[in-house]
Design a protein around this motif. Sequence first.
Motif, PDB file in Angstrom:
ATOM      1  N   ASP A 128       0.837  -1.205   0.000  1.00 35.92           N
ATOM      2  CA  ASP A 128       0.000   0.000   0.000  1.00 35.92           C
ATOM      3  C   ASP A 128       0.870   1.252   0.000  1.00 35.92           C
ATOM      4  O   ASP A 128       0.782   2.105   0.895  1.00 35.92           O
ATOM      5  CB  ASP A 128      -0.939   0.009   1.212  1.00 35.92           C
ATOM      6  CG  ASP A 128      -2.007   1.106   1.105  1.00 35.92           C
ATOM      7  OD1 ASP A 128      -2.299   1.561  -0.025  1.00 35.92           O
ATOM      8  OD2 ASP A 128      -2.545   1.510   2.156  1.00 35.92           O
ATOM      9  N   SER A 130       2.805   4.906  -1.115  1.00 38.27           N
ATOM     10  CA  SER A 130       2.415   6.238  -1.588  1.00 38.27           C
ATOM     11  C   SER A 130       3.094   6.578  -2.910  1.00 38.27           C
ATOM     12  O   SER A 130       2.549   7.324  -3.727  1.00 38.27           O
ATOM     13  CB  SER A 130       2.774   7.301  -0.538  1.00 38.27           C
ATOM     14  OG  SER A 130       2.069   7.089   0.662  1.00 38.27           O
ATOM     15  N   THR A 157      -9.699   1.757  -1.675  1.00 31.54           N
ATOM     16  CA  THR A 157      -9.316   2.413  -0.422  1.00 31.54           C
ATOM     17  C   THR A 157      -7.802   2.581  -0.283  1.00 31.54           C
ATOM     18  O   THR A 157      -7.331   3.097   0.740  1.00 31.54           O
ATOM     19  CB  THR A 157      -9.823   1.602   0.781  1.00 31.54           C
ATOM     20  OG1 THR A 157      -9.333   0.251   0.676  1.00 31.54           O
ATOM     21  CG2 THR A 157     -11.345   1.575   0.808  1.00 31.54           C
ATOM     22  N   SER A 158      -7.029   2.173  -1.283  1.00 31.28           N
ATOM     23  CA  SER A 158      -5.573   2.258  -1.200  1.00 31.28           C
ATOM     24  C   SER A 158      -5.119   3.717  -1.191  1.00 31.28           C
ATOM     25  O   SER A 158      -5.833   4.624  -1.612  1.00 31.28           O
ATOM     26  CB  SER A 158      -4.937   1.527  -2.379  1.00 31.28           C
ATOM     27  OG  SER A 158      -5.225   2.222  -3.589  1.00 31.28           O
ATOM     28  N   LYS A 159      -3.886   3.937  -0.716  1.00 29.62           N
ATOM     29  CA  LYS A 159      -3.315   5.286  -0.711  1.00 29.62           C
ATOM     30  C   LYS A 159      -3.219   5.850  -2.130  1.00 29.62           C
ATOM     31  O   LYS A 159      -3.436   7.053  -2.351  1.00 29.62           O
ATOM     32  CB  LYS A 159      -1.930   5.264  -0.068  1.00 29.62           C
ATOM     33  CG  LYS A 159      -1.926   4.942   1.416  1.00 29.62           C
ATOM     34  CD  LYS A 159      -0.495   4.852   1.937  1.00 29.62           C
ATOM     35  CE  LYS A 159      -0.468   4.433   3.400  1.00 29.62           C
ATOM     36  NZ  LYS A 159       0.925   4.240   3.888  1.00 29.62           N
ATOM     37  N   ALA A 162      -6.721   6.904  -3.156  1.00 33.35           N
ATOM     38  CA  ALA A 162      -7.210   7.983  -2.293  1.00 33.35           C
ATOM     39  C   ALA A 162      -6.558   9.325  -2.595  1.00 33.35           C
ATOM     40  O   ALA A 162      -7.149  10.381  -2.363  1.00 33.35           O
ATOM     41  CB  ALA A 162      -6.994   7.613  -0.828  1.00 33.35           C
ATOM     42  N   THR A 163      -5.316   9.294  -3.115  1.00 32.78           N
ATOM     43  CA  THR A 163      -4.586  10.535  -3.384  1.00 32.78           C
ATOM     44  C   THR A 163      -4.434  10.808  -4.879  1.00 32.78           C
ATOM     45  O   THR A 163      -3.614  11.625  -5.285  1.00 32.78           O
ATOM     46  CB  THR A 163      -3.196  10.485  -2.734  1.00 32.78           C
ATOM     47  OG1 THR A 163      -2.463   9.351  -3.261  1.00 32.78           O
ATOM     48  CG2 THR A 163      -3.296  10.344  -1.227  1.00 32.78           C
ATOM     49  N   TYR A 186     -12.855   3.903 -10.291  1.00 32.29           N
ATOM     50  CA  TYR A 186     -11.480   4.414 -10.371  1.00 32.29           C
ATOM     51  C   TYR A 186     -11.468   5.813 -10.979  1.00 32.29           C
ATOM     52  O   TYR A 186     -10.817   6.724 -10.462  1.00 32.29           O
ATOM     53  CB  TYR A 186     -10.614   3.488 -11.227  1.00 32.29           C
ATOM     54  CG  TYR A 186     -10.137   2.237 -10.523  1.00 32.29           C
ATOM     55  CD1 TYR A 186      -9.348   2.300  -9.382  1.00 32.29           C
ATOM     56  CD2 TYR A 186     -10.444   0.980 -11.028  1.00 32.29           C
ATOM     57  CE1 TYR A 186      -8.897   1.149  -8.759  1.00 32.29           C
ATOM     58  CE2 TYR A 186     -10.004  -0.184 -10.409  1.00 32.29           C
ATOM     59  CZ  TYR A 186      -9.236  -0.085  -9.269  1.00 32.29           C
ATOM     60  OH  TYR A 186      -8.796  -1.227  -8.652  1.00 32.29           O
ATOM     61  N   ALA A 189     -12.560   8.559  -8.850  1.00 28.20           N
ATOM     62  CA  ALA A 189     -11.558   8.888  -7.828  1.00 28.20           C
ATOM     63  C   ALA A 189     -10.389   9.677  -8.405  1.00 28.20           C
ATOM     64  O   ALA A 189      -9.505  10.110  -7.661  1.00 28.20           O
ATOM     65  CB  ALA A 189     -11.047   7.616  -7.165  1.00 28.20           C
TER      66      ALA A 189
END
Length: 292
Positions: A128, A130, A157-159, A162-163, A186, A189
């Motif tokens: 997971d 960054s 829900t992965s970093k 999410a970013t 996807y 997001a």
Amino acid sequence: PCAHHGRTPPCTEALIAAGVARVVAAVEDPDARVAGQGLARLRAAGVAVVAPCLDDEAAAVNAGFFLRVRQGRPLVTWKAATSLDARIATHTGESQWITGAPARARGHRLRAEHDAIMVGAGTALADDPSLTCRLPGLEDRSPVRVVMDGHLRLPLTSKLVATARQVPTWLVALERDNDPARLSAYREAGVEVIAVAADADGNPDLDAALRALGERGLTRVLVEGGSHLAAGLLRAGLVDRIAWFRAPLMIGGDGLPAAVAFGIDRLEDAPRWRRLDVGIAGDDLWEFYERG
């Protein structure tokens, strides 16, 4: 200097209009739209031209751009942080941290120097990560994050997901048999999904994937994992450079190798590289290679 109209007018026109008397050019641009035409126009306008100049060094600096122009794909650097026996994790999967802080800092500098970081879906699931540059002052140099994920296994829900609106995140998936609802999630997001054909093993075709990245303007890709992705790129002859960080410890044969088997039966078939540089980072050793 460029000699064609793109997003901006040609450099040659600006140089001539500015009255520049002498131009020193390190190396010719291999782009078919330029390929010496810029220098020829300068000479025709009475500008003194000195070229080439340190062309080998200039070609090394521009290696990624030149490769994209000539072959349609970015230059690929495989980065590995291993034990002395080339293991990237223990048999339980523990990998943080094999190398020390100075080596990891140099790895983050590599991130800042590349257009994209690429990992396989297995690495993204296990760690997971960054995949950002976290060197002080270079946080804004985080490159595009690319995950080779044929069947869209990366958790929403992965970093990375999410970013995705803060740091560009791309998934390379198979062009068939993926759930439209998951694709939509996807994209909502902020993740860009790149669909490519499957290879003989049913995974995303790596050459097609790299060409898709080249079409999007990427010139240098840093591959950070995992062992299956590394083996696939090695098998396909798509690793141009290696950045190897080696820690003074041994993990043993049950540890996870830097690259799984990729079908080498004879030494003469093994890909070879030429060492470019070697140095010390704390207790660790780093080595840089280019394809021989």
